[in-house]
Design a protein around this motif. Sequence first.
Motif, PDB file in Angstrom:
ATOM      1  N   ARG A 184       0.856  -1.189   0.000  1.00 31.33           N
ATOM      2  CA  ARG A 184       0.000   0.000   0.000  1.00 31.33           C
ATOM      3  C   ARG A 184       0.892   1.239   0.000  1.00 31.33           C
ATOM      4  NH1 ARG A 184      -5.044   1.523   0.460  1.00 31.33           N
ATOM      5  NH2 ARG A 184      -5.691  -0.656   0.609  1.00 31.33           N
ATOM      6  N   VAL A 185       0.664   2.104  -0.950  1.00 27.67           N
ATOM      7  CA  VAL A 185       1.463   3.322  -1.110  1.00 27.67           C
ATOM      8  C   VAL A 185       0.686   4.504  -0.560  1.00 27.67           C
ATOM      9  CG1 VAL A 185       2.642   4.828  -2.749  1.00 27.67           C
ATOM     10  CG2 VAL A 185       2.562   2.364  -3.158  1.00 27.67           C
ATOM     11  N   VAL A 243      11.263   4.499  18.182  1.00 27.85           N
ATOM     12  CA  VAL A 243      10.717   5.006  16.922  1.00 27.85           C
ATOM     13  C   VAL A 243      11.457   6.255  16.477  1.00 27.85           C
ATOM     14  CG1 VAL A 243       8.681   6.031  15.850  1.00 27.85           C
ATOM     15  CG2 VAL A 243       8.444   3.983  17.248  1.00 27.85           C
ATOM     16  N   VAL A 244      11.719   7.151  17.414  1.00 26.08           N
ATOM     17  CA  VAL A 244      12.451   8.378  17.083  1.00 26.08           C
ATOM     18  C   VAL A 244      13.831   8.051  16.536  1.00 26.08           C
ATOM     19  CG1 VAL A 244      13.485  10.473  18.034  1.00 26.08           C
ATOM     20  CG2 VAL A 244      11.178   9.804  18.728  1.00 26.08           C
ATOM     21  N   THR A 245      14.511   7.085  17.164  1.00 23.72           N
ATOM     22  CA  THR A 245      15.842   6.681  16.705  1.00 23.72           C
ATOM     23  C   THR A 245      15.781   6.041  15.323  1.00 23.72           C
ATOM     24  OG1 THR A 245      16.542   6.330  18.991  1.00 23.72           O
ATOM     25  CG2 THR A 245      17.875   5.316  17.262  1.00 23.72           C
ATOM     26  N   LEU A 246      14.774   5.184  15.106  1.00 28.55           N
ATOM     27  CA  LEU A 246      14.633   4.525  13.802  1.00 28.55           C
ATOM     28  C   LEU A 246      14.396   5.538  12.696  1.00 28.55           C
ATOM     29  CD1 LEU A 246      12.408   1.435  14.713  1.00 28.55           C
ATOM     30  CD2 LEU A 246      14.803   1.393  13.998  1.00 28.55           C
ATOM     31  N   ILE A 247      13.522   6.515  12.951  1.00 27.01           N
ATOM     32  CA  ILE A 247      13.233   7.526  11.932  1.00 27.01           C
ATOM     33  C   ILE A 247      14.463   8.374  11.655  1.00 27.01           C
ATOM     34  CG2 ILE A 247      11.865   9.586  11.434  1.00 27.01           C
ATOM     35  CD1 ILE A 247       9.570   8.333  12.966  1.00 27.01           C
ATOM     36  N   ILE A 306      10.356   6.548   5.504  1.00 29.84           N
ATOM     37  CA  ILE A 306       9.469   5.811   6.402  1.00 29.84           C
ATOM     38  C   ILE A 306       9.192   4.434   5.793  1.00 29.84           C
ATOM     39  CG2 ILE A 306       7.227   5.770   7.516  1.00 29.84           C
ATOM     40  CD1 ILE A 306       9.051   7.864   8.641  1.00 29.84           C
ATOM     41  N   THR A 307       9.838   3.413   6.334  1.00 35.18           N
ATOM     42  CA  THR A 307       9.726   2.053   5.806  1.00 35.18           C
ATOM     43  C   THR A 307       8.604   1.299   6.509  1.00 35.18           C
ATOM     44  OG1 THR A 307      11.322   1.200   7.417  1.00 35.18           O
ATOM     45  CG2 THR A 307      12.199   2.058   5.340  1.00 35.18           C
ATOM     46  N   SER A 308       8.303   0.110   5.996  1.00 36.52           N
ATOM     47  CA  SER A 308       7.269  -0.723   6.615  1.00 36.52           C
ATOM     48  C   SER A 308       7.680  -1.149   8.022  1.00 36.52           C
ATOM     49  CB  SER A 308       7.003  -1.953   5.747  1.00 36.52           C
ATOM     50  OG  SER A 308       8.193  -2.702   5.562  1.00 36.52           O
ATOM     51  N   TYR A 309       8.978  -1.338   8.239  1.00 37.15           N
ATOM     52  CA  TYR A 309       9.471  -1.700   9.574  1.00 37.15           C
ATOM     53  C   TYR A 309       9.216  -0.575  10.566  1.00 37.15           C
ATOM     54  CZ  TYR A 309      12.739  -3.195  13.215  1.00 37.15           C
ATOM     55  OH  TYR A 309      13.298  -3.577  14.407  1.00 37.15           O
ATOM     56  N   ILE A 310       9.434   0.664  10.132  1.00 37.21           N
ATOM     57  CA  ILE A 310       9.187   1.817  10.999  1.00 37.21           C
ATOM     58  C   ILE A 310       7.691   1.973  11.246  1.00 37.21           C
ATOM     59  CG2 ILE A 310       9.358   4.338  11.142  1.00 37.21           C
ATOM     60  CD1 ILE A 310      11.988   4.185   9.679  1.00 37.21           C
ATOM     61  N   LYS A 311       6.874   1.765  10.209  1.00 45.05           N
ATOM     62  CA  LYS A 311       5.422   1.866  10.386  1.00 45.05           C
ATOM     63  C   LYS A 311       4.911   0.843  11.392  1.00 45.05           C
ATOM     64  CE  LYS A 311       4.484   3.643   5.747  1.00 45.05           C
ATOM     65  NZ  LYS A 311       3.841   3.384   4.428  1.00 45.05           N
ATOM     66  N   LYS A 342       2.888   0.094  17.019  1.00 44.58           N
ATOM     67  CA  LYS A 342       3.133  -0.385  18.382  1.00 44.58           C
ATOM     68  C   LYS A 342       3.168   0.773  19.362  1.00 44.58           C
ATOM     69  CE  LYS A 342       6.152  -3.482  19.310  1.00 44.58           C
ATOM     70  NZ  LYS A 342       7.416  -4.241  19.414  1.00 44.58           N
ATOM     71  N   ARG A 343       3.760   1.897  18.949  1.00 42.76           N
ATOM     72  CA  ARG A 343       3.805   3.081  19.811  1.00 42.76           C
ATOM     73  C   ARG A 343       2.402   3.612  20.100  1.00 42.76           C
ATOM     74  NH1 ARG A 343       6.102   8.347  17.088  1.00 42.76           N
ATOM     75  NH2 ARG A 343       4.101   8.008  16.030  1.00 42.76           N
ATOM     76  N   LYS A 344       1.551   3.635  19.076  1.00 40.17           N
ATOM     77  CA  LYS A 344       0.175   4.110  19.268  1.00 40.17           C
ATOM     78  C   LYS A 344      -0.596   3.205  20.215  1.00 40.17           C
ATOM     79  CE  LYS A 344      -0.253   6.462  14.819  1.00 40.17           C
ATOM     80  NZ  LYS A 344      -0.984   6.513  13.511  1.00 40.17           N
ATOM     81  N   ARG A 345      -0.420   1.893  20.056  1.00 38.39           N
ATOM     82  CA  ARG A 345      -1.124   0.965  20.958  1.00 38.39           C
ATOM     83  C   ARG A 345      -0.626   1.122  22.386  1.00 38.39           C
ATOM     84  NH1 ARG A 345      -0.554  -2.667  16.462  1.00 38.39           N
ATOM     85  NH2 ARG A 345       1.337  -3.541  17.394  1.00 38.39           N
ATOM     86  N   ALA A 346       0.684   1.277  22.545  1.00 35.22           N
ATOM     87  CA  ALA A 346       1.248   1.451  23.885  1.00 35.22           C
ATOM     88  C   ALA A 346       0.760   2.752  24.520  1.00 35.22           C
ATOM     89  CB  ALA A 346       2.778   1.439  23.811  1.00 35.22           C
ATOM     90  N   TYR A 347       0.612   3.788  23.718  1.00 36.34           N
ATOM     91  CA  TYR A 347       0.127   5.069  24.254  1.00 36.34           C
ATOM     92  C   TYR A 347      -1.325   4.950  24.719  1.00 36.34           C
ATOM     93  CZ  TYR A 347      -1.510   9.879  24.418  1.00 36.34           C
ATOM     94  OH  TYR A 347      -2.068  11.057  24.822  1.00 36.34           O
ATOM     95  N   ARG A 348      -2.171   4.275  23.918  1.00 32.46           N
ATOM     96  CA  ARG A 348      -3.571   4.129  24.305  1.00 32.46           C
ATOM     97  C   ARG A 348      -3.702   3.331  25.604  1.00 32.46           C
ATOM     98  NH1 ARG A 348      -4.434   3.450  18.564  1.00 32.46           N
ATOM     99  NH2 ARG A 348      -4.295   1.181  18.832  1.00 32.46           N
ATOM    100  N   LYS A 349      -2.910   2.265  25.733  1.00 31.99           N
ATOM    101  CA  LYS A 349      -2.964   1.464  26.955  1.00 31.99           C
ATOM    102  C   LYS A 349      -2.471   2.258  28.163  1.00 31.99           C
ATOM    103  CE  LYS A 349      -2.367  -3.043  24.677  1.00 31.99           C
ATOM    104  NZ  LYS A 349      -1.488  -4.234  24.541  1.00 31.99           N
ATOM    105  N   ALA A 350      -1.395   3.022  27.965  1.00 33.81           N
ATOM    106  CA  ALA A 350      -0.860   3.811  29.079  1.00 33.81           C
ATOM    107  C   ALA A 350      -1.839   4.902  29.493  1.00 33.81           C
ATOM    108  CB  ALA A 350       0.490   4.418  28.678  1.00 33.81           C
ATOM    109  N   LYS A 351      -2.483   5.527  28.530  1.00 39.70           N
ATOM    110  CA  LYS A 351      -3.446   6.578  28.848  1.00 39.70           C
ATOM    111  C   LYS A 351      -4.687   6.024  29.522  1.00 39.70           C
ATOM    112  CE  LYS A 351      -5.788  10.539  26.739  1.00 39.70           C
ATOM    113  NZ  LYS A 351      -6.060  11.273  25.478  1.00 39.70           N
ATOM    114  N   HIS A 352      -5.084   4.814  29.104  1.00 42.89           N
ATOM    115  CA  HIS A 352      -6.293   4.200  29.674  1.00 42.89           C
ATOM    116  C   HIS A 352      -6.061   3.721  31.110  1.00 42.89           C
ATOM    117  CE1 HIS A 352     -10.060   2.017  29.854  1.00 42.89           C
ATOM    118  NE2 HIS A 352      -9.407   0.923  30.205  1.00 42.89           N
TER     119      HIS A 352
END
Length: 235
Positions: A111-112, A157-161, A120-125, A130-140
């Motif tokens: 998917r382009v 993620v910041v380091t990978l980017i 931004i590679t598929s590995y970074i995506k 994973k970062r978004k899921r971790a944030y939602r769990k931490a906020k909840h």
Amino acid sequence: FTETSSSLLDIILVSNKDHLLLSGVADPFLNQEVRYHCPVYGIFKFSKPKQKSFTRHVWKYLQGDYDLLRTKAASTDWTSLYDDDISTHAENITSHIISIAKECIPNKTIRVRPSDPPWITSYIKHHIRKRKRAYRKAKHTNSPIKWAKFRKIRNKVVTLIRDSKTSFYDGISNKLKSNKLSSRDWWSILKKVISPTSNSVIPALESNGYIYIYIYIYRKRRNPQYRIIYPQKNN
């Protein structure tokens, strides 16, 4: 303007003043002691169409097993694909060639997303999700352990980017330094860096079901420049 004179250099012309929400003359943006050049600005009442993602089937030709492909092609009974209808006959041959090619050449559907930066590679995506899921769990849960896990993934993620972006530009730099490039390829690579496409920076304007595109004519010496705007119906 100067201390003794003033002149009008830049203007904004619109066919319908209702399309312009706000306009004016801003403060000088250069530190000049004698002459002051003030930019004009305008805010238009247009929406920017969102760039939609699309799928694309890619082939890894360098990793293909072409000996196996030749064997499969040679063992094919091509007469069995015959049909009196020429369109059906062509479709049978095309489908069979693609079928045996998929067995011998690695391929996949991707998917382009045009708005994504090239580094931004598929590995970074994957790690961004994973970062978004971790944030939602931490906020909840508001758990210190969950927040610590989120910060760990976020930093990764910041380091990978950052590393991917550096590697991307280093790769372009190494290509430009190579002596194997023709002058045409050299300029083609350079323009991708210093002159990104207008679609990725300034999207088309949309209003009342029409998308407005512009044609830019380069200004030559002693000749004016023109921007001609043509409306196209947004289907």
